[in-house]
Scaffold this motif. Structure first.
Motif, short mmCIF file in Angstrom:
data_model
loop_
_atom_site.label_atom_id
_atom_site.label_comp_id
_atom_site.label_asym_id
_atom_site.label_seq_id
_atom_site.Cartn_x
_atom_site.Cartn_y
_atom_site.Cartn_z
N THR A 273 0.83 -1.19 -0.03
CA THR A 273 0.01 -0.20 0.13
C THR A 273 0.75 1.28 0.05
OG1 THR A 273 -1.81 -1.33 1.09
CG2 THR A 273 -1.69 1.21 1.23
N VAL A 274 0.68 2.07 -0.76
CA VAL A 274 1.28 3.43 -0.71
C VAL A 274 0.46 4.66 -0.18
CG1 VAL A 274 2.31 5.29 -2.32
CG2 VAL A 274 2.21 2.91 -3.18
N ASP A 275 1.27 5.04 1.01
CA ASP A 275 0.62 5.98 1.93
C ASP A 275 1.14 7.21 1.70
OD1 ASP A 275 -1.36 4.44 3.48
OD2 ASP A 275 0.38 3.81 4.76
N GLY A 276 0.37 8.35 1.17
CA GLY A 276 0.78 9.70 0.99
C GLY A 276 0.40 10.49 2.05
N VAL A 277 1.29 11.18 2.62
CA VAL A 277 1.01 12.08 4.07
C VAL A 277 1.63 13.21 3.61
CG1 VAL A 277 1.27 12.71 6.45
CG2 VAL A 277 1.14 10.14 5.45
N ARG A 278 0.67 14.46 3.42
CA ARG A 278 1.22 16.01 3.16
C ARG A 278 1.66 16.44 4.49
NH1 ARG A 278 -2.31 20.17 -0.25
NH2 ARG A 278 -2.26 18.45 -1.29
N ARG A 279 3.00 16.83 4.46
CA ARG A 279 3.53 17.56 5.66
C ARG A 279 3.61 18.90 5.54
NH1 ARG A 279 5.23 13.04 8.38
NH2 ARG A 279 6.32 11.33 7.34
N GLY A 280 4.13 19.55 6.64
CA GLY A 280 3.94 21.08 6.68
C GLY A 280 5.32 21.67 5.87
N THR A 281 6.34 20.72 5.90
CA THR A 281 7.72 20.94 5.09
C THR A 281 7.70 21.54 3.69
OG1 THR A 281 8.44 19.41 6.80
CG2 THR A 281 10.15 20.18 5.16
N LEU A 282 8.43 22.62 3.37
CA LEU A 282 8.25 23.03 2.25
C LEU A 282 9.67 22.99 1.29
CD1 LEU A 282 6.67 26.44 2.66
CD2 LEU A 282 5.75 24.41 2.33
N TYR A 283 9.55 22.78 0.07
CA TYR A 283 10.83 22.57 -0.84
C TYR A 283 10.85 24.04 -1.19
CZ TYR A 283 10.53 17.45 -1.14
OH TYR A 283 10.61 16.25 -0.76
N TYR A 284 11.97 24.61 -1.14
CA TYR A 284 12.32 26.09 -1.57
C TYR A 284 13.72 26.06 -2.39
CZ TYR A 284 15.28 25.49 2.54
OH TYR A 284 16.47 25.11 3.39
N VAL A 285 13.76 27.34 -2.96
CA VAL A 285 15.38 27.88 -3.43
C VAL A 285 15.64 28.80 -2.60
CG1 VAL A 285 16.44 28.67 -5.43
CG2 VAL A 285 14.70 27.03 -5.79
N ALA A 286 16.57 28.89 -1.98
CA ALA A 286 17.37 30.06 -0.90
C ALA A 286 18.49 30.54 -1.76
CB ALA A 286 17.73 29.28 0.12
N MET A 287 18.45 31.72 -1.29
CA MET A 287 19.68 32.73 -1.69
C MET A 287 20.39 33.34 -0.40
SD MET A 287 17.73 34.53 -4.93
CE MET A 287 16.13 34.31 -3.90
N SER A 288 21.68 33.64 -0.38
CA SER A 288 22.12 34.27 0.50
C SER A 288 22.18 35.86 0.56
CB SER A 288 23.69 33.55 1.03
OG SER A 288 24.26 34.52 1.81
N MET A 289 21.96 36.51 1.57
CA MET A 289 22.01 37.79 1.44
C MET A 289 23.24 38.33 1.57
SD MET A 289 18.70 39.22 1.04
CE MET A 289 18.64 40.92 1.96
N ASN A 290 24.18 37.38 2.12
CA ASN A 290 25.48 37.77 2.19
C ASN A 290 26.42 37.86 1.00
OD1 ASN A 290 25.36 38.18 5.35
ND2 ASN A 290 25.87 35.98 5.49
N GLU A 291 25.70 37.39 0.14
CA GLU A 291 26.34 37.26 -1.35
C GLU A 291 25.95 38.51 -2.07
OE1 GLU A 291 27.75 36.51 -5.22
OE2 GLU A 291 25.53 36.75 -4.73
N PRO A 292 26.85 39.42 -2.76
CA PRO A 292 26.36 40.72 -3.10
C PRO A 292 25.44 40.58 -4.23
CG PRO A 292 28.84 40.52 -2.97
CD PRO A 292 28.15 39.21 -2.63
N HIS A 293 25.35 39.73 -5.11
CA HIS A 293 24.42 39.51 -6.04
C HIS A 293 23.02 39.44 -5.55
CE1 HIS A 293 27.79 37.58 -8.43
NE2 HIS A 293 27.61 38.51 -9.22
N PHE A 294 22.87 38.74 -4.52
CA PHE A 294 21.32 38.49 -3.89
C PHE A 294 20.96 39.49 -2.92
CE2 PHE A 294 23.17 34.24 -5.28
CZ PHE A 294 22.28 34.09 -6.43
N ALA A 295 21.91 40.18 -2.39
CA ALA A 295 21.42 41.28 -1.64
C ALA A 295 20.97 42.36 -2.37
CB ALA A 295 22.79 42.13 -0.95
N ASN A 296 20.89 42.45 -3.58
CA ASN A 296 20.05 43.36 -4.29
C ASN A 296 18.79 42.68 -4.76
OD1 ASN A 296 19.05 44.79 -6.82
ND2 ASN A 296 21.19 45.28 -7.45
#
Length: 542
Positions: A279-302
């Motif tokens: 049996t395949v059980d699918g459970v939705r969790r509150g965790t999210l997949y994301y793309v993150a950027m570092s504000m310490n990196e000059p490009h992404f501070a903009n």
């Protein structure tokens, strides 16, 4: 194809040839064997753990004060605490412990153990301290705010105004304030480390199972606690086995060599849906997949660069092609299914718009950067998809793969450019749970070490949104509180955040039909104490 992939494919072919035999392997009727990828299991210390894999083990080695009903998360059930009361002022909670509970060592469990366990989290100040620091607890005040007025009573006084129900949810869902055998742990402490080094590979709980052995990236074995206060568990042993290759997991469960498989690739889960033995059980969790950027990196501070990245992700394509069995499209920091959650803002791939934003930011030809990601599914495929669409606007992102410690470790140290990850807690049935993990950043200094807050990891700091989150937490009018949480989401979008949600996690678990009473928990705290296996010819799993 990587060396590991070639090996996995060869092994699958070889074992399929063997599978022509008329009989299937069977695991012992009193043992449960769970196959999973354990790359992210780095420690067994509840105060230092990260990842759902560790949570699922902690709740079976230890007991919490209270727990969440897997079928209705807002229902808090008794565990070590038989009852509890919130003070009329809403500033304290008193828990009344059941008597006669013993640890695996034979030591009697008392309120002093519970108090010591919570104090330990704050004094160590490791990954799991961040949640409690957001409620105002610190290593300096925790000793006066968490007390044991007698051996069977635990009293928690909130250091700052907050929602006491959320504190109860956190005690039930997170698995970080399980009750440790303080005498045993202290006996193994070294140089004031509160037993951290010893607990990295050992356990000292009162749960339905005790730790027999853990071999990193190989297996973890638990054995039945015959003196468990709820009654002796039905299983004599639970074995978690590490499998890097999803194909191997698929074959192992199809042949009956394992009872439960998780962390499988989409194609392998789909292939098993028509197998009448599972049996395949699918459970939705509150965790999210994301793309993150570092504000310490000059490009992404903009902010214009961050906005360009927002329009360089093919959310719909990723979720349609890569996420079935792993996640569903979601673009808000608060998990879906809550009254306060706003509809998705509708972001989609728009290369022309992104190019214009990059030109305005001073990068008409793009730039070079790095994109860190776990070498596991679905993370690596998400990263490849993001790399491809970033390149269409001139952003050349070199993918860097690694283990959980290498990838998330760099993020916890704030030494990264971009990262594909998964987080957000969301384990407690309350909007604050997601916001605390993904958005909240009350102290952006490097020395603050709020390592369990993705907001701190990315360096995204906004005093106004911090105040809004604090105010919403203490709002007692439900309608006003809901409006406050919606306003927070709107503010988050206006800020052009450094962390972009793209999918909400779905945990697909494949379970053989011989396994009874296995209920996957949305907060990852899956209880194994009542799980059993039917004998040959018995009833099927329902």
């Amino acid at each position: 194809m990587t060396t590991g992939s070639r090996w996995g494919a060869w092994l699958l072919t070889f074992l399929l040839m063997l599978g022509a035999a008329p009989t299937l392997a069977k695991t012992p009727s009193d043992q449960l064997i769970i196959g999973m990828n354990m790359n992210n299991l780095l420690t067994l210390d509840p105060a230092a753990m990260t990842g759902n894999e560790a949570v699922g083990m902690m709740v079976n080695l230890y007991d919490p004060l209270v727990e969440l009903d897997p079928k209705r998360l807002s229902n808090v059930r008794p565990a070590l605490a038989e009852s509890w009361q919130i003070s009329p002022q809403g500033d304290s909670i008193r828990f009344h412990l059941r008597r006669g509970v013993t640890f695996h060592s034979g030591n009697l469990l008392t309120a002093e153990d519970a108090v010591w366990s919570m104090r330990r989290v704050l004094h160590l100040n490791l990954a799991q301290a961040s949640v409690w620091k957001s409620y105002g607890f610190t290593r300096d005040n925790v000793d006066s705010h968490v007390r044991a007025p007698d051996p069977w009573t635990v009293e928690i006084t909130l250091p700052q105004p907050g929602d006491p129900q959320l504190v109860i949810y956190s005690l039930a869902a997170l698995g970080n304030v399980v009750v440790l055998d303080s005498k045993t742990v202290q006996a193994h402490a070294q140089n004031g480390d509160w037993g951290n080094r010893w607990l990295t590979t050992h356990a000292a709980g009162s749960g339905p199972f005790s730790l027999e052995v853990w071999q990193a990236k190989d297996r973890l074995t638990m054995v039945r606690n015959p003196h468990y206060w709820r009654g002796e568990p039905k299983l004599a042993r639970v074995i978690f086995r590490h499998f890097q290759e999803s194909q191997t997991l698929r074959l192992m469960i199809a042949k009956g060599d394992i009872d439960i498989a998780s962390n499988m690739a989409v194609a392998d889960v789909r292939a098993l849906r028509d197998d009448p033995a599972v049996t395949v059980d699918g459970v939705r969790r509150g965790t999210l997949y994301y793309v993150a950027m570092s504000m310490n990196e000059p490009h992404f501070a903009n902010p214009k660069v961050r906005e360009a990245v927002r329009w360089l992700i093919d959310y719909q394509g990723i979720n349609k092609a890569l996420m079935p069995g792993y996640g569903v499209l979601h673009q808000r920091p608060i998990q879906s299914g809550m009254a306060a959650t706003l509809p998705d803002p509708g972001y989609r791939l728009d290369v022309a718009r992104a190019k214009a934003l990059l030109a305005e930011a001073g990068y008409p030809d793009g730039f070079e950067t790095t994109l860190r990601v776990l070498a596991d599914q679905p993370f690596i495929n998400i990263a490849i998809a993001v790399q491809s669409t970033l390149m269409q606007a001139g952003i050349n992102a070199k993918i860097m793969t690694g283990t959980g410690n290498q990838i998330y470790g760099a993020m916890r140290e704030r030494r990264f450019d971009m990262l594909v990850g998964r987080g957000g807690s969301g384990m407690e049935p309350h909007p604050h749970s997601s916001l605390r993990s993904l958005v909240y950043n009350p102290d952006n200094r490097d020395s603050a070490r709020l390592t369990n807050f993705q907001g701190w990891r990315t360096g995204m700091y906004d005093p106004q949104i911090n105040r809004m989150i604090d105010q919403a937490l203490v709002e007692r009018d439900p309608q006003k509180q809901q409006a406050d949480y919606q306003a927070i989401q709107q503010r988050y979008e206006q800020l052009i955040p450094a962390l972009i949600p793209l999918s909400q996690m779905v945990d697909s678990v494949v379970v053989r039909n011989e396994v009874l009473n296995y209920i996957p928990h949305p907060s990852a705290t899956t209880f194994l104490r009542d799980v059993s296996k039917r004998p040959a010819g018995g009833e099927v799993r329902g």
